[in-house]
Design an enzyme around this catalytic site. Structure first.
Site, PDB file in Angstrom:
ATOM      1  N   HIS A 123       0.832  -1.210   0.000  1.00 41.22           N
ATOM      2  CA  HIS A 123       0.000   0.000   0.000  1.00 41.22           C
ATOM      3  C   HIS A 123       0.863   1.254   0.000  1.00 41.22           C
ATOM      4  O   HIS A 123       1.631   1.486   0.929  1.00 41.22           O
ATOM      5  CB  HIS A 123      -0.907   0.004   1.234  1.00 41.22           C
ATOM      6  CG  HIS A 123      -2.019   0.995   1.164  1.00 41.22           C
ATOM      7  ND1 HIS A 123      -3.262   0.675   0.675  1.00 41.22           N
ATOM      8  CD2 HIS A 123      -2.079   2.307   1.489  1.00 41.22           C
ATOM      9  CE1 HIS A 123      -4.050   1.747   0.722  1.00 41.22           C
ATOM     10  NE2 HIS A 123      -3.336   2.753   1.211  1.00 41.22           N
TER      11      HIS A 123
ATOM     12  N   ASP B 167       0.327   5.547  -1.122  1.00 42.07           N
ATOM     13  CA  ASP B 167      -0.687   6.537  -1.483  1.00 42.07           C
ATOM     14  C   ASP B 167      -0.176   7.647  -2.394  1.00 42.07           C
ATOM     15  O   ASP B 167      -0.724   8.758  -2.378  1.00 42.07           O
ATOM     16  CB  ASP B 167      -1.288   7.146  -0.214  1.00 42.07           C
ATOM     17  CG  ASP B 167      -2.372   6.274   0.386  1.00 42.07           C
ATOM     18  OD1 ASP B 167      -3.360   6.008  -0.312  1.00 42.07           O
ATOM     19  OD2 ASP B 167      -2.235   5.845   1.541  1.00 42.07           O
TER      20      ASP B 167
ATOM     21  N   GLU C  52      -8.857   1.311  -2.779  1.00 45.31           N
ATOM     22  CA  GLU C  52      -9.112   1.392  -1.335  1.00 45.31           C
ATOM     23  C   GLU C  52     -10.501   1.965  -1.083  1.00 45.31           C
ATOM     24  O   GLU C  52     -10.701   3.167  -1.078  1.00 45.31           O
ATOM     25  CB  GLU C  52      -8.046   2.263  -0.656  1.00 45.31           C
ATOM     26  CG  GLU C  52      -8.136   2.233   0.862  1.00 45.31           C
ATOM     27  CD  GLU C  52      -7.019   2.992   1.531  1.00 45.31           C
ATOM     28  OE1 GLU C  52      -6.692   2.673   2.681  1.00 45.31           O
ATOM     29  OE2 GLU C  52      -6.458   3.917   0.905  1.00 45.31           O
TER      30      GLU C  52
ATOM     31  N   HIS D 294     -13.494   1.713   3.614  1.00 45.62           N
ATOM     32  CA  HIS D 294     -12.447   2.575   4.164  1.00 45.62           C
ATOM     33  C   HIS D 294     -12.919   2.974   5.553  1.00 45.62           C
ATOM     34  O   HIS D 294     -13.297   2.110   6.351  1.00 45.62           O
ATOM     35  CB  HIS D 294     -12.161   3.762   3.245  1.00 45.62           C
ATOM     36  CG  HIS D 294     -10.908   4.499   3.632  1.00 45.62           C
ATOM     37  ND1 HIS D 294     -10.930   5.757   4.174  1.00 45.62           N
ATOM     38  CD2 HIS D 294      -9.609   4.120   3.621  1.00 45.62           C
ATOM     39  CE1 HIS D 294      -9.686   6.136   4.455  1.00 45.62           C
ATOM     40  NE2 HIS D 294      -8.874   5.167   4.131  1.00 45.62           N
TER      41      HIS D 294
ATOM     42  N   HIS E  61      -9.132  -2.017   7.130  1.00 48.78           N
ATOM     43  CA  HIS E  61     -10.198  -1.017   7.304  1.00 48.78           C
ATOM     44  C   HIS E  61     -11.564  -1.613   7.628  1.00 48.78           C
ATOM     45  O   HIS E  61     -12.467  -0.863   7.993  1.00 48.78           O
ATOM     46  CB  HIS E  61     -10.336  -0.097   6.084  1.00 48.78           C
ATOM     47  CG  HIS E  61      -9.286   0.967   5.998  1.00 48.78           C
ATOM     48  ND1 HIS E  61      -9.237   2.039   6.865  1.00 48.78           N
ATOM     49  CD2 HIS E  61      -8.257   1.121   5.150  1.00 48.78           C
ATOM     50  CE1 HIS E  61      -8.212   2.806   6.541  1.00 48.78           C
ATOM     51  NE2 HIS E  61      -7.585   2.265   5.519  1.00 48.78           N
TER      52      HIS E  61
ATOM     53  N   HIS F   7      -2.481  -3.198   4.581  1.00 53.76           N
ATOM     54  CA  HIS F   7      -1.697  -2.334   5.472  1.00 53.76           C
ATOM     55  C   HIS F   7      -2.336  -2.329   6.859  1.00 53.76           C
ATOM     56  O   HIS F   7      -3.099  -1.456   7.202  1.00 53.76           O
ATOM     57  CB  HIS F   7      -1.547  -0.914   4.909  1.00 53.76           C
ATOM     58  CG  HIS F   7      -2.823  -0.199   4.599  1.00 53.76           C
ATOM     59  ND1 HIS F   7      -3.837  -0.725   3.839  1.00 53.76           N
ATOM     60  CD2 HIS F   7      -3.248   1.054   4.945  1.00 53.76           C
ATOM     61  CE1 HIS F   7      -4.820   0.152   3.733  1.00 53.76           C
ATOM     62  NE2 HIS F   7      -4.495   1.229   4.400  1.00 53.76           N
TER      63      HIS F   7
ATOM     64  N   ASP G  52       2.046   1.987   3.801  1.00 49.82           N
ATOM     65  CA  ASP G  52       1.127   3.127   3.884  1.00 49.82           C
ATOM     66  C   ASP G  52       1.854   4.464   3.740  1.00 49.82           C
ATOM     67  O   ASP G  52       1.383   5.492   4.214  1.00 49.82           O
ATOM     68  CB  ASP G  52       0.316   3.102   5.181  1.00 49.82           C
ATOM     69  CG  ASP G  52      -1.002   3.871   5.063  1.00 49.82           C
ATOM     70  OD1 ASP G  52      -1.397   4.223   3.940  1.00 49.82           O
ATOM     71  OD2 ASP G  52      -1.639   4.120   6.107  1.00 49.82           O
TER      72      ASP G  52
END
Length: 419
Positions: A40, A42, A153, A180, A221, A242, A350
């Protein structure tokens, strides 16, 4: 020499100690043999927040001077040189958009994120390679390029439509995090008030269709009940792209032992996160106390935000944020190995989805520090290779094998809304 051999055989002298490899050398050898396959990152979100997806002038060879956004100061955690330094050989790029967007808007926004990430990958063909399968990942790594897969995600972006899910898969998305931060019409989130007690019947069909397609079911999540419901339905390994171990840090985003224990039968992996609030229990408690203090101040100074801001700043000065460490991240890995085995561990940093990583692993260049710490704790080179990438590649291949077995199974049909 014969005389010495006789003495050794008789136990009259001790055999010379074998030279032991330094932890740094074990880690280096493991990462050269099996570079990190990170679950993961971003960067796509940063391209959206900082550049509005206008990347003609974006330099992915140096992001140290990237402009600030709403929650982060200038500079990013990720660029090509630091990925190389961190021995990252494959990366799931998270095509995330806010869970606060209405479903239809989220669908469009995720399509935009897929587009911008494909454009970025295409601009650096010597360093990055778009990948859809385990074979393509391994081919890219063998060519010295960073295999780039897409992970979505938040299932809100499918707009309650299995047809939309299938089209995301056709565009190359290879995992979807079911929720999420907020619950949805068909699944409960870890960080929202539960509504369904896990997955609805449609949510279970989402998992079945993802398995049929070969899209990994990501349970980071989601609520504990959703985790169990997904494992009840899944016929291919799941991932946590993650997440940490809840026994080490009590955050609801982490995986409880009741779920870890089921991963052996499922074959899935927990890709251990680097986000400090999820790995350091002291930091998690500090954040909760800060939130409580902020709520108290807002109640005390209603309509006076300046006073709230001033008082909260004074609280921050008096209560230093606990530091998260590489050792704490390793503690999560230790626990998962103890509960379910090293075969079920991966890495999901992450980065660029948080303010900074743990001390010594502030950005993607820091992975060797983690693997050195694990080697120091006695992990073998073979075990480190499994954690770095071999476990995740196994999961991908098992998902692909399941998909191949479903060739004669038709897509799950659901009626569209009436006009």
């Amino acid at each position: 020499m014969k005389y010495l051999a006789c003495l050794l055989a008789m136990g009259l002298v001790a055999a010379p100690a074998m030279a032991q490899q330094a932890p740094e050398d074990v880690a280096k050898a493991a990462l050269e043999a099996a570079p990190v396959f990170d679950g993961h990152n971003d960067v796509p979100e940063q391209l959206r927040d900082r550049y509005r997806n206008m990347i003609a002038d974006f330099d992915f060879t140096n992001t140290a001077d990237a402009p600030p956004n709403g929650w982060s100061e200038g500079g990013m955690h990720t660029d090509i040189p630091r990925l190389r330094q961190g021995h990252v050989g494959a990366q799931f790029w998270s095509v995330y958009v806010s869970a606060g967007l209405p479903d239809a808007e989220a669908t469009v926004a995720v399509l935009e994120q897929i587009d911008v990430m494909k454009r970025l990958i295409g601009r650096y063909p010597n360093d990055l390679a778009f990948a859809r399968t385990a074979d393509e990942v391994e081919a890219a790594v063998s060519e010295g390029r960073i295999a780039s897969m897409l992970g979505m995600e938040g299932g809100y972006a499918i707009s309650n439509s299995l047809a939309v899910l299938r089209q995301f898969h056709a565009l190359g998305v290879r995992y979807m995090t079911l929720t999420h931060s907020k619950k949805m019409d068909w699944a409960d989130s870890a960080t929202d008030t539960p509504q369904h007690g896990g997955l609805t019947d449609f949510g279970k069909d989402v998992v079945r269709e993802m398995n049929r397609l070969g899209m990994l079911v990501d349970l980071s999540h989601v609520s504990e009940e959703t985790m169990h419901d997904a494992l009840d339905v899944a016929r291919a390994p799941v991932i946590f792209s993650h997440s940490g171990a809840r026994a080490i840090n009590g955050h609801a985003r982490n995986v409880p032992d009741s779920v870890l224990a089921r991963l052996k039968q499922n074959g899935g992996v927990v890709m251990v996160v680097a986000l400090p609030g999820y790995i350091s229990e002291d930091q998690r408690v500090w954040y909760s106390r800060r939130q409580a203090e902020e709520a108290r101040l807002k109640a005390l100074w209603q309509g006076q935000p300046d006073k709230v801001k001033e008082a909260l700043a004074a609280w921050d000065d008096a209560h230093e944020t606990p530091v998260a460490t590489v050792s704490q991240m390793a503690d999560h890995i230790d626990h998962i190995r103890e509960v379910v085995g090293v075969e079920h561990i991966g890495i999901g940093g992450d980065y660029d989805g948080m303010a900074a990583g743990p001390e010594g692993m502030e950005d993607v260049s820091g992975y060797p520090a983690l693997f050195t710490e694990l080697a120091r704790r006695g992990y073998s080179q073979a075990e480190l290779e499994m954690i770095a990438s071999r476990n995740v590649l196994r999961v991908l291949r098992e998902a692909e094998r399941h998909t191949a077995s479903q060739r004669d199974v038709p897509p799950i049909e659901t009626p569209v809304k009436s006009e």
